[in-house]
Design a protein around this motif. Structure first.
Motif, mmCIF file in Angstrom:
data_model
loop_
_atom_site.group_PDB
_atom_site.id
_atom_site.type_symbol
_atom_site.label_atom_id
_atom_site.label_comp_id
_atom_site.label_asym_id
_atom_site.label_seq_id
_atom_site.Cartn_x
_atom_site.Cartn_y
_atom_site.Cartn_z
ATOM 1 N N GLU A 114 0.550 -1.065 -0.132
ATOM 2 C CA GLU A 114 -0.105 -0.166 -0.057
ATOM 3 C C GLU A 114 0.883 1.134 -0.139
ATOM 4 O OE1 GLU A 114 -3.660 1.912 2.362
ATOM 5 O OE2 GLU A 114 -2.634 0.052 3.008
ATOM 6 N N GLN A 115 0.519 2.195 -0.993
ATOM 7 C CA GLN A 115 1.629 3.332 -0.988
ATOM 8 C C GLN A 115 0.811 4.344 0.029
ATOM 9 O OE1 GLN A 115 3.919 3.818 -3.075
ATOM 10 N NE2 GLN A 115 3.707 1.656 -3.507
ATOM 11 N N PRO A 116 1.797 5.448 0.443
ATOM 12 C CA PRO A 116 1.628 6.125 1.500
ATOM 13 C C PRO A 116 0.606 7.434 0.908
ATOM 14 C CG PRO A 116 3.640 6.395 1.158
ATOM 15 C CD PRO A 116 3.293 4.951 0.066
ATOM 16 N N ASP A 117 -0.119 8.032 1.603
ATOM 17 C CA ASP A 117 -0.969 9.049 1.319
ATOM 18 C C ASP A 117 -0.143 10.447 1.163
ATOM 19 O OD1 ASP A 117 -3.162 7.810 0.989
ATOM 20 O OD2 ASP A 117 -3.977 7.963 3.165
ATOM 21 N N TYR A 118 0.983 10.319 1.645
ATOM 22 C CA TYR A 118 1.928 11.579 1.825
ATOM 23 C C TYR A 118 2.928 11.584 0.437
ATOM 24 C CZ TYR A 118 5.158 15.170 3.158
ATOM 25 O OH TYR A 118 6.023 16.407 3.143
ATOM 26 N N ASP A 119 2.956 12.682 -0.212
ATOM 27 C CA ASP A 119 3.766 12.952 -1.194
ATOM 28 C C ASP A 119 4.876 13.976 -1.081
ATOM 29 O OD1 ASP A 119 2.339 11.399 -2.745
ATOM 30 O OD2 ASP A 119 0.895 12.633 -3.578
#
Length: 224
Positions: free
Chosen positions: A111-116
């Motif tokens: 799962e990819q983090p929501d923070y960029d």
């Protein structure tokens, strides 16, 4: 004799429309007193939006001049055409891949983090790479855990060590950077979120609030 009334009806293209001249209607003056006002239909907009200054000026200019005036338009942000760093972002060396659609199984581990990360984060990660091992994805995951573990009150360093599984030295560096950035930020979170309407009604005139609840029901005409 019952009083004549007038009700606005939609034109039917399949039926002929009679046209009369003045001499064909000798009692035309009797019909002049009939109330032919058409009830105003709801616009579908909020009351605050209908009275917006630029919108009313544009509508008035269109009614008066019948054309678009340059100084009476609804302001919108202009698109930039000359961007100096465009070539650095898009070098133009695109090659057609063998496969356009890639399907990957979704799981909790991937799962990819929501923070960029932004440009400041990129500079910090590159600077920190000289002292310890840290990737951009790992940095995003650490900031994502710190953000989701905090509410209005920021987590402390001991709590951050419980949330993160990296080395203590790396956690301290990232925690200090994150806490400084969070305190300097005007938003409540570094992860962009949709601004919701407040229950107390204080955000009624805020143009950045999305998904407002309607306070007035739309008037619908019942079929007879």
């Amino acid at each position: 004799m019952s009083k004549l009334s007038f009700r606005a009806r939609a034109l039917d293209a399949s039926k002929p429309l009679p046209v009369f001249r003045c001499e064909d209607l000798p009692d035309l003056h009797e019909y002049a007193s009939i109330n032919r006002a058409v009830p105003q239909m709801p616009t579908g907009m909020e009351k605050e939006e209908e009275s917006e200054h630029h919108l009313q000026r544009a509508i008035s200019a269109h009614q008066v001049y019948g054309e678009k005036r340059e100084n009476m338009v609804i302001p919108v942000p202009e698109a930039e055409s000359n961007i100096p760093y465009y070539d650095s972002l898009y070098p133009g060396e695109f090659k057609m891949p063998k496969q356009l659609i890639h399907i990957q199984p979704f799981s909790l581990d991937t799962e990819q983090p929501d923070y960029d990360l932004d440009s400041d984060d990129d500079m910090f990660v590159n600077k920190l790479k000289k002292k310890m091992e840290l990737s951009q994805l790992q940095f995003e995951e650490m900031i994502d855990r710190l953000e989701k573990g905090s509410g209005q009150q920021l987590v402390s360093l001991p709590e951050a060590k419980l949330l993160l599984k990296e080395d203590d030295e790396l956690i301290k560096e990232v925690f200090d950077y994150w806490s400084r950035k969070r305190k300097n930020s005007k938003a409540n979170s570094l992860i962009p979120t949709v601004k919701q309407e407040k229950r107390d009604g204080s955000s009624t005139n805020d143009p950045y609030v999305a998904f407002r609840r309607r306070t007035e029901k739309m008037q619908t005409r019942k079929n007879r």
